[in-house]
Design a protein around this motif. Sequence first.
Motif, PDB file in Angstrom:
ATOM      1  N   GLU A   1       0.826  -1.207   0.000  1.00  0.00           N
ATOM      2  CA  GLU A   1       0.000   0.000   0.000  1.00  0.00           C
ATOM      3  C   GLU A   1       0.859   1.255   0.000  1.00  0.00           C
ATOM      4  O   GLU A   1       0.553   2.244  -0.660  1.00  0.00           O
ATOM      5  CB  GLU A   1      -0.920  -0.018   1.225  1.00  0.00           C
TER       6      GLU A   1
ATOM      7  N   LYS B   1      -5.193   3.723  -5.572  1.00  0.00           N
ATOM      8  CA  LYS B   1      -5.716   4.324  -4.346  1.00  0.00           C
ATOM      9  C   LYS B   1      -7.049   5.024  -4.559  1.00  0.00           C
ATOM     10  O   LYS B   1      -7.980   4.882  -3.763  1.00  0.00           O
ATOM     11  CB  LYS B   1      -4.691   5.320  -3.781  1.00  0.00           C
TER      12      LYS B   1
ATOM     13  N   ARG C   1     -10.146   2.545  -5.598  1.00  0.00           N
ATOM     14  CA  ARG C   1     -10.560   1.483  -4.679  1.00  0.00           C
ATOM     15  C   ARG C   1     -11.911   1.770  -4.014  1.00  0.00           C
ATOM     16  O   ARG C   1     -12.795   0.907  -4.013  1.00  0.00           O
ATOM     17  CB  ARG C   1      -9.463   1.245  -3.638  1.00  0.00           C
TER      18      ARG C   1
END
Length: 904
Positions: free
Chosen positions: A542, A552, A555
Amino acid sequence: MKLIKLFAVLLLLVFASSSFAQGSSQGVAPTEQQLEQFQKLPKSQQKALAEKYGISLDALGFSTDGESSDDEGSNKNSSSILPRDLDEKDSEELTDEEKFKPKEEEIKPFGYELFSGEPTTFAPSENALVPSTYMVGPGDTFTLNLYGKESFNGEVTVDREGRLVIDKLQPVNVAGMQYNQVVELIQQKVEQEMIGVRAFVSMGETRTIRVMVLGEAYKPGAYTIPSLSSITHALFVSGGLSDIGSLRNIQLKRAGKTIQTLDLYDLLIEGDSSDDVILKPGDVVFIPPVGKQVTISGEVRRPAIFELQGSESLDEVIAMAGGLTAQAYPQKTIVERYTGNSSKTILQLDITKNSQYSPKNGDTIKVPASSDELDNAVTLIGAVTYPGNYSWKEGDKVSRLFTSVKSDLLPTADYEYGLIVREVNQKGDIEVHQFSPLEASQNNVKSDLELKARDIVVIFSRFQTKDDEEAALKTLAITKEQLELRERMKLWEQYEEKQFYEFIDLGGALEKELAEQLAAEESKKITNITDFLNSKEEELKESDYAVFSREKLLRPIIAKLNQQSSYSSQVKIFGIRGEVRFDGVYPLPINATVKKAVLAAGGLKESTFLEKAEITRYSNEHKSLLDHVEVDLNEALTSNDNEKFAIQSKDSISIYPIPNWQKDLQIEIVGEVRFPGIYSIRKGEDLTKVLERAGGFTEFSYPEGAIFTRESIRFQEQQQLNKLSEDLRRDIAAKSFNSSITDSSLSYKDMDSLITDLAKVKAVGRLVIDLPAIEQGQQHLPLQDQDVLYIPTKSNSISVVGEVNFSTSHIFKAGLSLDDYINRSGGFKQRADEERIYIIKASGLVTIPDQGSWFAANKAEELSPGDTIVVPLNTEHVDNLTLWSTATQILYQMGVALAAISSL
């Protein structure tokens, strides 16, 4: 000043305690001044200091409750009431559960905190202006100054009989007179009896009076206070009100009659002290129980429990609470009211209108807050210069947000891919619109979409990882302002991400996590349609993704689309893989086409085959079947026919590479060639041609001993070594359960160390080749990327290794046999396996000597320069001690058997 005084007191106490502790036999004790300062400290500090310096409170004349045992000392101080919060802290200790339990906002009664935490003593200032109506009595002191023929400066005191005695004047009775009358009387008397003398009279120290504080006082009783004290002074002296005392009906009683009523709300809210009258000796301050109370909470400036005095209106109660805050939503005010039975009732009020509501005892009024959701606004987030909320009006378009892509977007922004996330119903379901920020700034009709209220406009980075982003930024000539913008990119984690998740309404942390997991599972279903995962690289952490990367920012959108899907409404996502920059799963926009899908994935790579692409989708007739639709990619990217190249929910798009397209394949040639180095090759090119490009062998080369390594072979060998290590560990573990006398005596630690060493062995990936034959064109070897060819210098030695007495290398000599070289190395060791000797040729080929005839093993032509003779270890060898031990056991068992047979 308070800190200085406290420090001075502590120094005195240290000196006093040390003197008391060290010189008690000599009668040394704290002075009266030190004791007086010590007495003024709170009880908790007295105890702490006494314990620290070993002082007994009883020895100093203090009781354990902090009061002096000297009656006279107690009269000098108006009270010894401790702050109630200190009393509670001293008497109660919080449990672990109370310490770590989350604290909820507690609504407390208004005004009671005024008296908590006050000093232990209270007295009005002696320098305060004496009112002209002050009643003079015994104990009052006057300061008298005489000027003229005679002079006098001094103080005179009213005696117990109420008389004032002045030297050279006849005593006068002043008890019961007002202060201004006494001053006028003295001045007249001096002028009449002392001709030529004038008098100036002022009030000195006032007397003390004794009053009673009764009712719901914190500590009711009789108190001695200065004569200038008012009702509030008496309340302070007694520690204030108890938890059920009334602040609005405090009564001053004199001779059994109520002469004044004090409403502390007038003092606390409006600052009106007109009812706070001066007390007289024998007065009684009576505090009745609290009357009707209402609670008001929510969006008011002073949430609290307020006491009602009469028939106050709702507006008056809100005024007591300081009024409404700017965030208040008074149209939805709620009132909880006791009905007199076992339940409550709820009243809904709009306090902006004239309401017939009248507050009653026990009512709880709650003023809610307005929603934080924006009404006429849109939100801009992502790789933009100025993220945040922007005003909106009907007809606004995306171009209003981007006057210039250079100034309004970050240097890392993707100019071709942006999204508008829009709510479509009251449930909060969303739909996605795709546009090009570059075309929108140029007022292109297709990309300059019209905005709606509460839209969120998302701009992505054109990089997926932080490393790629940083590398790109380093190559740019970035100004100071742009460097500051790079720091602002961190705002996403603190502000924008939170706001984004709140907009799409994934709920709490658990709901958010579950939604993302479901979205990930749905993504895998799409990717599995076309074996998506077979070509996927290892997933990044991440923290490795760029702040505004597609991974990012998309999502939560994909998670929301998955969350709102149902049987009648498929999840609005699609997958794309192959020759695009960022393959993966993307939200399906309105009017989605193949062209939009390609732009969402970052565009095509150089290796893309434009004549063909394939869409795999679920059949409209049979949801369990798949259809494969071929698409001319070149036409799909240039055509305006959106219907022909439209994509549907859960489509998976495969973008293929150009046939035989390859990257720059390279091999390395090291050693004895004329031009060693790295050579670029085409796919399947033969080693013979590359050797020609390298100029052929040098005169010192030894092609028979060439070493050729290949990456794919090394990978396979490493897998085999790992499997061998695991199999060996499993076999040893199995044999450890059925060990016998013939098993190895190695300990588990030794075996584990052996297996660990085996696991550390790294594969080489060597391919045995006949380089002279390849060079002459007799054999062909197609090359692969990262192949390495090493051509050594001519070798003139034979090496002997293994179970010989001296492993070494010998100069090659024609005519010498295998045994000759072994004998030159000292011959075989005892545990050598003479029947399994093998030869490793310089080329890597392994040969076994032909020992079928007597003379076969001595053929010298089997050896050549650079060869290695290997004498292996005989694993079946048994040492003499073990052999005789085993034989003895066998003979013993045979003797026992024979004896048993003889006895029959």
